[in-house]
Motif scaffolding. Structure first.
Motif, PDB file in Angstrom:
ATOM      1  N   SER A 214      39.008   0.315  46.044  1.00  0.00           N
ATOM      2  CA  SER A 214      39.423  -0.733  46.890  1.00  0.00           C
ATOM      3  C   SER A 214      40.656  -0.984  46.824  1.00  0.00           C
ATOM      4  N   ASP A 215      41.290  -1.638  47.573  1.00  0.00           N
ATOM      5  CA  ASP A 215      42.350  -1.940  47.880  1.00  0.00           C
ATOM      6  C   ASP A 215      43.160  -3.340  45.973  1.00  0.00           C
ATOM      7  N   ASP A 216      42.727  -3.908  46.267  1.00  0.00           N
ATOM      8  CA  ASP A 216      42.593  -4.861  45.226  1.00  0.00           C
ATOM      9  C   ASP A 216      42.395  -4.191  44.307  1.00  0.00           C
ATOM     10  N   GLU A 217      41.592  -3.131  43.697  1.00  0.00           N
ATOM     11  CA  GLU A 217      41.053  -1.738  42.263  1.00  0.00           C
ATOM     12  C   GLU A 217      42.882  -1.706  42.313  1.00  0.00           C
TER      13      GLU A 217
END
Length: 268
Positions: A214-217
């Protein structure tokens, strides 16, 4: 810490979200009257409502594309009409642009220069006479650590960041005698929608192993890998620096670019 800016009038560009919104919120919490500017009127209206929800908050907004030749005049006039002064200017509009010299188009250069550098020059030139009249002013220009430690993967952004740092130093020397202090913040990896939208896709292209994350990851992995403190920054942390530089508590720091990067010299 009492910043001594209660009753001061601050203008923040690029303030509908992210770092700009966090800076505006910091000013509101410290009793300043705030003018927020950005292009997206819906997001700007949402930001104005959120900031204005604080008891006693004085916030107005102006929808403007800062790269437009008349934007500086429109924004400054709004501040003067609403609050009668312009004491603090935070030039935050802009975004990162991934790519090297050979992959960046003329349109990329024109757009980025207009939003990041030309608008900053115009905003400063329009705001400064009002600060000179008052004998007091603070200007903070948002830059990047790439202006100090250039990365060819972000060629356009970092060339312009170096120009912003030079503009900041030169302007600080010109207006110090007028009671106006001018500084920049060299920002590293800060977790914002802007960063996710403009940097994460480039990271994914360069790092195929991140494709399923994900983007956050992705932001967390890159930040842990490249930032000595092991994480991305938060908008409120940049806002706290901007608020101090913009305050009455700062009377001796001018012409500097303050690195706010968690110790990193690159973030991609």
């Amino acid at each position: 810490m009492n910043l001594g800016i209660e009753g001061r009038v601050a203008v923040v560009t690029g303030a509908s979200a992210g770092i700009g919104f966090a800076v505006a919120n910091e000013f509101v919490e410290n009793g300043a009257s705030v003018v927020i500017a950005a292009r997206d009127k819906k997001r700007l209206d949402d930001a104005e409502r959120a900031l204005g929800a604080r008891p006693g908050a004085k916030v107005v907004s102006v929808a403007a594309d800062v790269s437009s030749p008349d934007a500086a005049s429109v924004i400054t006039t709004r501040a003067l009409e609403a609050f009668g002064a312009l004491d603090i200017l935070v030039n935050n509009a802009g975004r990162a642009h991934a790519g090297g010299l050979m992959t960046s188009s003329e349109d990329d250069w024109d757009e980025m220069t207009g939003v990041k550098l030309t608008s900053m020059r115009r905003m400063c030139k329009t705001a400064i006479p009002h600060m000179q009249k008052a004998g007091w002013g603070r200007i903070v220009n948002m830059s990047s650590i790439g202006g100090i430690y250039p990365n060819p993967k972000l060629f356009v952004s970092h060339v312009l960041s170096a120009a912003i740092n030079n503009l900041t130093k030169s302007l600080a020397l010109e207006v110090a005698k007028d009671g106006i202090l001018v500084n920049a913040i060299g920002i590293g990896a800060v977790a914002t929608d802007n960063w996710a939208n403009n940097m994460v896709p480039a990271v994914r292209r360069a790092r195929p192993a991140f494709a399923s994350l994900s983007d956050d990851e992705v932001i967390a992995r890159i930040s842990a890998e490249l930032t000595p403190v092991g994480r991305a920054g938060e908008p409120k942390e940049i806002a706290a620096i901007a608020a101090f530089l913009s305050s009455a508590r700062n009377g001796f720091v001018t012409g500097d670019t303050i690195e706010a990067s968690g110790g990193a010299d690159r973030f991609m």
